[in-house]
Design an enzyme around this catalytic site. Structure first.
Site, short mmCIF file in Angstrom:
data_model
loop_
_atom_site.label_atom_id
_atom_site.label_comp_id
_atom_site.label_asym_id
_atom_site.label_seq_id
_atom_site.Cartn_x
_atom_site.Cartn_y
_atom_site.Cartn_z
CG ASN A 208 -0.22 -0.09 2.50
OD1 ASN A 208 0.52 0.82 2.85
ND2 ASN A 208 -0.37 -1.20 3.22
CG ASP A 277 -7.11 -5.07 6.46
OD1 ASP A 277 -6.53 -4.98 7.56
OD2 ASP A 277 -7.79 -4.15 5.96
CE LYS A 287 8.02 -12.19 -14.44
NZ LYS A 287 8.80 -11.71 -15.55
N PRO A 303 -3.23 -11.73 10.65
CG PRO A 303 -1.28 -12.25 11.80
CD PRO A 303 -1.93 -12.35 10.46
CG ASP A 304 -6.00 -6.22 14.19
OD1 ASP A 304 -5.12 -5.63 14.84
OD2 ASP A 304 -6.95 -5.63 13.64
CB ILE A 305 -0.01 -6.65 14.77
CG1 ILE A 305 0.38 -7.50 13.56
CG2 ILE A 305 1.15 -6.51 15.75
CD1 ILE A 305 1.45 -6.89 12.66
CG PHE A 321 -2.12 5.86 13.78
CD1 PHE A 321 -1.37 5.77 14.94
CD2 PHE A 321 -2.12 7.06 13.08
CE1 PHE A 321 -0.62 6.84 15.40
CE2 PHE A 321 -1.38 8.14 13.52
CZ PHE A 321 -0.63 8.03 14.67
CE LYS A 335 -10.74 0.64 11.97
NZ LYS A 335 -10.23 1.13 10.72
CE LYS A 339 -8.23 -2.95 14.96
NZ LYS A 339 -7.13 -3.05 14.02
O1 C5P Z 1 -8.67 -2.19 11.56
P1 C5P Z 1 -7.71 -1.27 10.95
O2 C5P Z 1 -6.72 -1.94 10.03
O3 C5P Z 1 -8.22 -0.03 10.31
O4 C5P Z 1 -6.89 -0.74 12.23
C1 C5P Z 1 -5.81 0.10 12.12
C2 C5P Z 1 -4.93 -0.06 13.32
O5 C5P Z 1 -4.69 -1.43 13.58
C3 C5P Z 1 -3.57 0.52 13.09
O6 C5P Z 1 -3.09 0.97 14.34
C4 C5P Z 1 -2.77 -0.64 12.55
O7 C5P Z 1 -1.38 -0.50 12.77
C5 C5P Z 1 -3.35 -1.80 13.33
N1 C5P Z 1 -3.38 -3.08 12.59
C6 C5P Z 1 -2.59 -4.13 12.97
N2 C5P Z 1 -2.65 -5.33 12.32
C7 C5P Z 1 -3.49 -5.50 11.28
C8 C5P Z 1 -4.31 -4.45 10.86
C9 C5P Z 1 -4.24 -3.25 11.53
O8 C5P Z 1 -1.81 -3.96 13.92
N3 C5P Z 1 -3.53 -6.66 10.67
#
Ligand code: C5P
Length: 396
Positions: A208, A277, A287, A303-305, A321, A335, A339
């Site tokens: 991105n 995501d 390739k 995974p959502d870190i 953020f 959000k 979280k």
């Molecule tokens: O849910 P969203 O992606 O909009 O949330 C954004 C926040 O979550 C940011 O702080 C981003 O660094 C964190 N994030 C993360 N892991 C992911 C997706 C988002 O830590 N897979």
């Protein structure tokens, strides 16, 4: 740079070839709202002219202690200064400082000062490693003087080694940092920044437009406030923030692993990275060849870190953020609650990504706080002051 505004420094220039860098340093400091009074030794005037320094700072340069009618420039100028910075500082001038000599205007100002003294040495590597210089530097450190550099590198004489002055930009950063309140002294801060790169095949990937600028600015601001920073960064074109422990990663999985490795030893976690995501379910190791038909990629969620860290039993104070392209307030607050974050900084993605400045809205339990448009470092400082206050409140 609001903390550095209204600050006054005396920039002392002594006689070495690195004196030419003092012009750029003065320019950067003035740009950040600092009043710069230049004082030069007579030897320094052989390397750079007082006219150059006067033009850049807007103030006549002090050179000779007998030039003002009352002969009190050394007292007046050092009394109004918030810091004296000697850049470059020659071996000779360092020796004078170490012994408390005061035989010209600049050394007299240093002896008469009641403000911090910062010294940026610049000299040939043999002069630097000479036992006398090393003894003098140790004496200055013991006297509470802050040494800025030197670093290893190519020297004006053609040799390579220790003794090169820090670059003007690095010096300006260090000087501005001394003016920041040490609200995060000793705190360990883990920050994610930049984009992630999810491989499709051996040469292609999904990423991105995140530049990493906001996360790096937060890393710098946190260090200015006394924090110990670990920065886990996706691929960016930015220089490593001075002093931060850096972990370079590529994919979300690598970022997650790096965060897991450090999170136990973290007081505050700030997730600034634009983590993808989704990743490609089965990236190809070779390739992919085109065959003229459609190509379907199967994506699987990453995974959502941040959510993982915030849900840990002994979770650090977490800051998130949110970059949204619409319904900023509603999505951001949703959000934050989903979280379970004490603090979330939201911005409009189309204004923020890749830009040098931005506007933020902070969401916390007390509501919304709007941070007006500013450069990302200024925003980072304001955000961290807010975070530090909430963090301290939470602990008490
Ligand atoms: O849910 P969203 O992606 O909009 O949330 C954004 C926040 O979550 C940011 O702080 C981003 O660094 C964190 N994030 C993360 N892991 C992911 C997706 C988002 O830590 N897979």
């Amino acid at each position: 740079m609001e903390q550095a505004q209204q600050k006054r420094i005396v920039l002392g220039i002594t006689g070495g070839i690195a004196a030419y860098k003092a012009a750029e340093l003065a320019r950067l400091l003035v740009k950040q709202g600092i009043t710069v009074q230049v004082a030069m030794t007579e030897a320094a005037t052989h390397f750079i002219t007082p006219a150059t320094m006067q033009a850049l700072t807007g103030h006549p340069v002090l050179i000779n202690q007998w030039q003002d009618d009352k002969g009190m420039a050394h007292i007046q100028s050092s009394r109004v200064a918030d810091a004296i910075v000697i850049a470059p500082a020659t071996a000779d001038f360092i020796a004078k400082l170490a012994h408390g000599l005061a035989d010209d205007l600049l050394s007299t100002m240093c002896l008469a000062r009641d403000c911090p003294l910062l010294v940026a040495p610049a000299m040939n590597k043999e002069m630097w490693s000479n036992a006398a210089t090393q003894r003098n530097v140790q004496q200055l450190i013991a006297d509470g003087v802050t040494m800025l550099g030197p670093v290893n590198g190519l020297q004006a004489c053609g040799e390579e080694g220790m003794g090169r002055m820090l670059e003007a930009e690095e010096l300006a950063q260090c000087i501005v940092a001394t003016f920041q309140p040490k609200l995060l002294a000793g705190q360990k801060i883990l920050i994610t920044a930049g984009p992630t790169y999810e491989a499709i095949d051996a040469v292609r990937g999904i990423t991105n437009r995140s530049s990493g600028k906001m996360g790096y600015a937060i890393a710098q601001a946190a260090q200015e406030m006394g924090a110990k920073v670990t920065l886990v960064s996706g691929p960016t074109a930015l220089a490593r923030p001075l002093g931060a422990q850096m972990m370079n990663v590529s994919s979300a999985a690598e970022m997650f692993a790096a965060v897991k490795q450090h999170v136990d030893d973290t007081d505050i976690f700030i997730g600034v990275a634009a983590v993808a995501d989704y990743r490609v379910a089965q990236p190809c190791t070779q390739k992919i060849k085109k065959n003229g038909g459609n190509l379907t990629l199967e994506l699987t969620p990453n995974p959502d870190i941040l959510a993982y860290v915030a849900a840990l039993p002994d979770a650090p104070f977490c800051v998130g953020f949110a970059a949204e392209s619409e319904n900023l307030h509603e999505y951001a607050e949703q959000k934050r609650r989903a979280k379970k974050l004490p603090l979330l900084a939201a911005n409009l993605a189309q204004q923020a990504i890749g830009a040098d400045d931005n506007e933020l809205i902070l969401f916390d339990d007390a509501g919304e706080h709007r941070l007006p448009r500013a450069d990302k470092l200024t925003l980072a400082r304001t955000l961290l002051r807010h975070a530090a206050t909430l963090y301290q409140k939470g602990k008490s």
